[in-house]
Every structure is written in structure tokens, then in C-alpha cells.
Design a protein around this motif. Sequence first.
Motif, PDB file in Angstrom:
ATOM      1  N   GLU A  99      -1.874  60.505  45.808  1.00 53.21           N
ATOM      2  CA  GLU A  99      -0.916  60.197  44.746  1.00 53.21           C
ATOM      3  C   GLU A  99      -0.224  61.443  44.210  1.00 53.21           C
ATOM      4  O   GLU A  99       0.989  61.429  43.977  1.00 53.21           O
ATOM      5  CB  GLU A  99      -1.643  59.475  43.594  1.00 53.21           C
ATOM      6  N   ASP A 100      -0.975  62.536  44.058  1.00 49.66           N
ATOM      7  CA  ASP A 100      -0.378  63.738  43.452  1.00 49.66           C
ATOM      8  C   ASP A 100       0.735  64.318  44.319  1.00 49.66           C
ATOM      9  O   ASP A 100       1.707  64.878  43.820  1.00 49.66           O
ATOM     10  CB  ASP A 100      -1.447  64.800  43.181  1.00 49.66           C
ATOM     11  N   GLU A 101       0.621  64.158  45.654  1.00 57.11           N
ATOM     12  CA  GLU A 101       1.648  64.674  46.561  1.00 57.11           C
ATOM     13  C   GLU A 101       2.585  63.589  47.065  1.00 57.11           C
ATOM     14  O   GLU A 101       3.538  63.890  47.776  1.00 57.11           O
ATOM     15  CB  GLU A 101       0.984  65.346  47.771  1.00 57.11           C
ATOM     16  N   ARG A 102       2.297  62.339  46.721  1.00 58.67           N
ATOM     17  CA  ARG A 102       3.052  61.201  47.224  1.00 58.67           C
ATOM     18  C   ARG A 102       3.117  61.234  48.756  1.00 58.67           C
ATOM     19  O   ARG A 102       4.162  61.055  49.374  1.00 58.67           O
ATOM     20  CB  ARG A 102       4.462  61.157  46.627  1.00 58.67           C
TER      21      ARG A 102
END
Length: 348
Positions: A99-102
Motif C-alpha cells: 500500500e505504501d508504494e502502491r
Amino acid sequence: MGVADTRDIYDVTIIGGGPVGLFAAFYAGMRGMRTKIVDSLDELGGQLIAVYPEKYIYDVAGFPKILAKDYVAGAVEQGLSTGAVTALGEEVRALERFEDERLIRLVTNKAEHWTRTVIICAGVGAFEPKRLTAPGVAEFEGRGVHYFVRGLDQFRDKDVVIVGGGDSAVDWALTLEPMARSVTVIHRSKFRAHEKSVRDLEASSVKLHYPFYEVLEVRGNHHLEEVHFHHTRTGERHVIPAQEMIIAIGFSGRLGPLAEWGLEIERNSIVVDPITMETNIPGVFGAGDIVTYPAKFKLIATGVAEAVSAVNHAMVYIDPSARLDPGHSTNIMEKKARAAAAAASAEE
């Protein structure tokens, strides 16, 4: 060198190299997306090429009828024409979202693939034919009994029996009628095929035994020689010569590893938003027979339209400032051609 420096990240990775996946790859390339196709089979084309390359297809736009293998040849040429790369013979076993880097990591039996979005175009999943359990059928599989047909010459001037009443059974009967010595269809219910195909079949020389007819057993020596069947209501028995028999009573699809990814599943299909084609996992979309939503139709024509929606919404997912509708294909390709020409001129 850090991990981030070694990852080869694609804009979209398409799981499934059938007609819908190939069109998704073509359209993603038109939109300038870096695209990869991953498929468990060793060649592109999906079920069409793996199961019935010699069968005619009647319900794709632009072709009154076309052999599955010829349709696949055009779909492959188109699908790879905008730069998509392929990873064949790879079954995707795990999907992990960061999620943090998509970003999304897909792990196959051979490698891992990094991507910003995923479009699942896996058809009916891992498919197996539904098998007929009548005595003798398993014994003569490969010796006159067929679930998959890779070539037509083996049926020429033969007595052929087809078991089933769906589109595949009806299409095989119509395809083989001009070349076989005789074609007989045995089916236990009403036909569930396109109305026009059924009308054509009823007007043909194919011998029809339906409804309430079932195969009792098949016999032969080293090869299939005869089929025994009966009327399930009256008990009336029949024996006919047959050197070849095609069993077309459907396929059992299974999602396999897809079922473990946290996707919302309904009746062995992946639930998607009917507007965006997005699943319940952000950045993961679907198209084709693998997906479901209210009033879903399982056709190639429907699947390619779903692929367009999936690609366009994947584009906006990656870049919210991007246009959802890029315009007509002619304009898109002309812009790409002008950009390529300008780049070439700048290098000179």
C-alpha cells in the motif's frame, strides 16, 4: 544497490493470455502503459487454442464465422502490436499488495513480477472437462473418445458421435457435418446453444437424439467401434457405429490460487464493479468470463468491452490526472506515430 533499484515495474500486468487478455494488452499499449501478460499455458490464446482451435466461432464482431485458431492468430498479432511482453508457462500463485508504494508483487512458479495494477483475464480459471462416466469411455479416451480436439482430419469420412447440447456440441456438429460420413448428437435435455445455430443443426443432415437420451456404454477393440445409448424415459436402446466421439458436456473451472488472494468470490467467479471492473482489492481489476456482476454475459464481445473499462480505470488509478476516455483509436495511434517520429528526428 537497493531493492527498489532492481525491481522491473510494469504499469499493468494481465493474468491470462486469451482473447480478452490480449485485447487488454493491446488497449493498454495504446494508452502508453508498460504491459506484461502472464499465462500458465505455453502459448497465447487461452481456451480457444488449448481446447478447440479447429472449431468455428460465430459470435465475434466482424466475422460471420472464423476458426478459433485464426481468430487467436489475429488476436495475438493485435495484442502484442503495442509493446506488451509475455511470461508464458507461469502460474500466478500469490498476489501481495504494498500500500505504501502502491505496488503489487505477483509470484509465479518461476519468477516474481512487480506491477502498479493487475487485470485478471483468466477465463474460467484452471479448466478441466466434465467427464462422461459410462462404461468404456475412459478406456477409449485417446482411442476414439475426445474431450479436446486439435485437428479435424481424424474425423474425415468417419462416423462421429457428439455428446452434449451446448454451443460447443452444436458448433462441432455443424463443423464436422460436411466432412464426416455421419454425425449423430446425443443429448439428455434441450439444446442450450444460440438459436440460429440450433436452427441450422435441425435443418442439417445431423442425426439428433434429444431430449432424454444418454450414452450407456461404448465398445470396441483397439479403437472405438460403437456407441450404445437409450431413451431415459422409455428405455428404448440404440446401437450405432462410431469411430470417433466428442464429449462436449462442459468444463469445470476452478480458481486455483486466485481463491486465496482475498478477492470477493461468488459462484467461482470474481466480483467486480460493473463500471470500473475493479475488484475489492485496490489496483486489481478483472475482465472476461472470470468476473461477475449483475446481468453479466459471458461472451468474447462482452469481455473485450470489459477489458477497455479495466484498462482505462487502471490508467486513472495510476495517474488520477489522466483522462478516463482517451478518444478514438485513430487519434491515439496518430499521436503515437507523431511522437515516435519526433523522437527519431531528435536523435538524428
